[in-house]
Design a protein around this motif. Structure first.
Motif, PDB file in Angstrom:
ATOM      1  N   TYR A 231     -17.624-108.763 -27.209  1.00  0.00           N
ATOM      2  CA  TYR A 231     -16.542-109.649 -26.791  1.00  0.00           C
ATOM      3  C   TYR A 231     -15.433-109.685 -27.838  1.00  0.00           C
ATOM      4  CZ  TYR A 231     -19.669-111.455 -23.160  1.00  0.00           C
ATOM      5  OH  TYR A 231     -20.495-111.582 -22.094  1.00  0.00           O
ATOM      6  N   TYR A 232     -15.815-109.827 -29.098  1.00  0.00           N
ATOM      7  CA  TYR A 232     -14.817-109.791 -30.164  1.00  0.00           C
ATOM      8  C   TYR A 232     -14.074-108.454 -30.169  1.00  0.00           C
ATOM      9  CZ  TYR A 232     -16.114-114.133 -32.553  1.00  0.00           C
ATOM     10  OH  TYR A 232     -16.324-115.441 -32.882  1.00  0.00           O
ATOM     11  N   SER A 233     -14.801-107.371 -29.959  1.00  0.00           N
ATOM     12  CA  SER A 233     -14.172-106.049 -29.953  1.00  0.00           C
ATOM     13  C   SER A 233     -13.155-105.917 -28.829  1.00  0.00           C
ATOM     14  CB  SER A 233     -15.224-104.953 -29.809  1.00  0.00           C
ATOM     15  OG  SER A 233     -16.093-104.961 -30.888  1.00  0.00           O
ATOM     16  N   THR A 234     -13.491-106.418 -27.653  1.00  0.00           N
ATOM     17  CA  THR A 234     -12.562-106.306 -26.534  1.00  0.00           C
ATOM     18  C   THR A 234     -11.306-107.127 -26.760  1.00  0.00           C
ATOM     19  OG1 THR A 234     -13.735-108.063 -25.350  1.00  0.00           O
ATOM     20  CG2 THR A 234     -14.312-105.795 -24.807  1.00  0.00           C
ATOM     21  N   VAL A 235     -11.459-108.302 -27.352  1.00  0.00           N
ATOM     22  CA  VAL A 235     -10.291-109.150 -27.593  1.00  0.00           C
ATOM     23  C   VAL A 235      -9.420-108.563 -28.699  1.00  0.00           C
ATOM     24  CG1 VAL A 235      -9.585-111.399 -28.484  1.00  0.00           C
ATOM     25  CG2 VAL A 235     -11.307-111.259 -26.716  1.00  0.00           C
ATOM     26  N   ILE A 236     -10.037-108.119 -29.771  1.00  0.00           N
ATOM     27  CA  ILE A 236      -9.265-107.572 -30.892  1.00  0.00           C
ATOM     28  C   ILE A 236      -8.620-106.242 -30.495  1.00  0.00           C
ATOM     29  CG2 ILE A 236      -9.459-106.673 -33.241  1.00  0.00           C
ATOM     30  CD1 ILE A 236     -11.658-108.789 -33.683  1.00  0.00           C
ATOM     31  N   ALA A 237      -9.296-105.446 -29.690  1.00  0.00           N
ATOM     32  CA  ALA A 237      -8.749-104.151 -29.278  1.00  0.00           C
ATOM     33  C   ALA A 237      -7.598-104.295 -28.301  1.00  0.00           C
ATOM     34  CB  ALA A 237      -9.845-103.303 -28.653  1.00  0.00           C
ATOM     35  N   LEU A 238      -7.465-105.445 -27.709  1.00  0.00           N
ATOM     36  CA  LEU A 238      -6.371-105.644 -26.763  1.00  0.00           C
ATOM     37  C   LEU A 238      -5.019-105.748 -27.464  1.00  0.00           C
ATOM     38  CD1 LEU A 238      -5.819-106.005 -23.756  1.00  0.00           C
ATOM     39  CD2 LEU A 238      -6.118-108.455 -24.065  1.00  0.00           C
ATOM     40  N   SER A 239      -5.001-106.242 -28.693  1.00  0.00           N
ATOM     41  CA  SER A 239      -3.715-106.462 -29.369  1.00  0.00           C
ATOM     42  C   SER A 239      -2.953-105.164 -29.673  1.00  0.00           C
ATOM     43  CB  SER A 239      -3.896-107.301 -30.630  1.00  0.00           C
ATOM     44  OG  SER A 239      -4.682-106.628 -31.562  1.00  0.00           O
ATOM     45  N   PRO A 240      -3.585-104.075 -30.191  1.00  0.00           N
ATOM     46  CA  PRO A 240      -2.776-102.869 -30.382  1.00  0.00           C
ATOM     47  C   PRO A 240      -2.282-102.272 -29.064  1.00  0.00           C
ATOM     48  CG  PRO A 240      -4.932-102.589 -31.399  1.00  0.00           C
ATOM     49  CD  PRO A 240      -4.914-103.901 -30.731  1.00  0.00           C
ATOM     50  N   THR A 241      -3.079-102.409 -28.027  1.00  0.00           N
ATOM     51  CA  THR A 241      -2.663-101.889 -26.726  1.00  0.00           C
ATOM     52  C   THR A 241      -1.474-102.686 -26.186  1.00  0.00           C
ATOM     53  OG1 THR A 241      -4.970-101.330 -26.325  1.00  0.00           O
ATOM     54  CG2 THR A 241      -3.498-101.240 -24.444  1.00  0.00           C
ATOM     55  N   ILE A 242      -1.529-104.002 -26.318  1.00  0.00           N
ATOM     56  CA  ILE A 242      -0.405-104.833 -25.886  1.00  0.00           C
ATOM     57  C   ILE A 242       0.829-104.527 -26.729  1.00  0.00           C
ATOM     58  CG2 ILE A 242       0.461-107.208 -25.806  1.00  0.00           C
ATOM     59  CD1 ILE A 242      -2.306-108.108 -24.980  1.00  0.00           C
ATOM     60  N   TYR A 243       0.625-104.350 -28.036  1.00  0.00           N
ATOM     61  CA  TYR A 243       1.754-104.054 -28.921  1.00  0.00           C
ATOM     62  C   TYR A 243       2.422-102.722 -28.544  1.00  0.00           C
ATOM     63  CZ  TYR A 243       4.448-103.083 -33.102  1.00  0.00           C
ATOM     64  OH  TYR A 243       5.458-102.781 -33.956  1.00  0.00           O
ATOM     65  N   ILE A 244       1.635-101.708 -28.280  1.00  0.00           N
ATOM     66  CA  ILE A 244       2.198-100.417 -27.886  1.00  0.00           C
ATOM     67  C   ILE A 244       2.925-100.543 -26.549  1.00  0.00           C
ATOM     68  CG2 ILE A 244       1.611 -98.055 -27.186  1.00  0.00           C
ATOM     69  CD1 ILE A 244      -0.607 -98.160 -29.297  1.00  0.00           C
ATOM     70  N   GLY A 245       2.351-101.316 -25.629  1.00  0.00           N
ATOM     71  CA  GLY A 245       3.020-101.541 -24.349  1.00  0.00           C
ATOM     72  C   GLY A 245       4.336-102.286 -24.506  1.00  0.00           C
TER      73      GLY A 245
ATOM     74  N   LEU B 161      -6.455-117.554 -30.502  1.00  0.00           N
ATOM     75  CA  LEU B 161      -7.023-118.418 -29.457  1.00  0.00           C
ATOM     76  C   LEU B 161      -8.190-117.743 -28.741  1.00  0.00           C
ATOM     77  CD1 LEU B 161      -3.834-120.010 -27.885  1.00  0.00           C
ATOM     78  CD2 LEU B 161      -5.589-121.148 -29.228  1.00  0.00           C
ATOM     79  N   ALA B 162      -8.060-116.463 -28.466  1.00  0.00           N
ATOM     80  CA  ALA B 162      -9.139-115.751 -27.778  1.00  0.00           C
ATOM     81  C   ALA B 162     -10.382-115.645 -28.669  1.00  0.00           C
ATOM     82  CB  ALA B 162      -8.667-114.370 -27.355  1.00  0.00           C
ATOM     83  N   CYS B 163     -10.196-115.354 -29.956  1.00  0.00           N
ATOM     84  CA  CYS B 163     -11.344-115.287 -30.870  1.00  0.00           C
ATOM     85  C   CYS B 163     -11.987-116.663 -31.049  1.00  0.00           C
ATOM     86  CB  CYS B 163     -10.919-114.709 -32.220  1.00  0.00           C
ATOM     87  SG  CYS B 163     -10.570-112.951 -32.174  1.00  0.00           S
ATOM     88  N   PHE B 164     -11.167-117.710 -31.096  1.00  0.00           N
ATOM     89  CA  PHE B 164     -11.706-119.062 -31.189  1.00  0.00           C
ATOM     90  C   PHE B 164     -12.509-119.415 -29.947  1.00  0.00           C
ATOM     91  CE2 PHE B 164     -11.223-123.692 -30.586  1.00  0.00           C
ATOM     92  CZ  PHE B 164     -11.884-124.118 -31.734  1.00  0.00           C
TER      93      PHE B 164
END
Length: 122
Positions: free
Chosen positions: A78-92, A113-116
């Motif tokens: 779960y942590y991996s999916t949330v943290i991995a979303l940020s570079p993808t969103i940034y590139i988008g 917020l998602a990690c919390f």
């Protein structure tokens, strides 16, 4: 999943992304090609984040002689999916236009917020 399987998936996805980047352009790939690229990139970031988290837990346990509470692999995923979303969103966001401090701050707040949420929920 074990680190070996996740590493194999990451290598396959890195090769697939390299093929996509070298074989096509965004205009020739079309919307489906761009979607496949971003999905592959997201799954690659998930694999890399999962590997980094698992290796860092082993290093902390070995070198600092600390007993890390055994969290489930689901929580690490779960942590991996949330943290991995940020570079993808940034590139988008960067592909759509200018990215400023405000956009990055919003992305950081979203990640915190998602990690919390994961910390409290699981």
């Amino acid at each position: 999943m074990g680190i070996k399987i996740v590493s194999l998936i990451a290598v396959v996805l890195a090769v697939l992304i390299a093929v996509i980047l070298n074989a096509t352009s965004p205009s020739s790939a079309g919307p489906l090609g761009i979607l496949v690229f971003f999905v592959c990139l997201y799954v690659l970031f998930i694999c890399l984040t999962y590997i980094v988290i698992m290796i860092s837990r082993r290093i902390i346990a070995r070198f600092f002689n600390k007993n890390i509470p055994d969290t489930s692999q689901y929580k690490t995923y779960y942590y991996s999916t949330v943290i991995a979303l940020s570079p993808t969103i940034y590139i988008g966001m960067q592909s759509m236009g200018d990215v400023g401090v405000f956009e990055i701050a919003l992305l950081v707040i979203f990640e915190l917020l998602a990690c919390f949420f994961i910390y409290k929920r699981y």
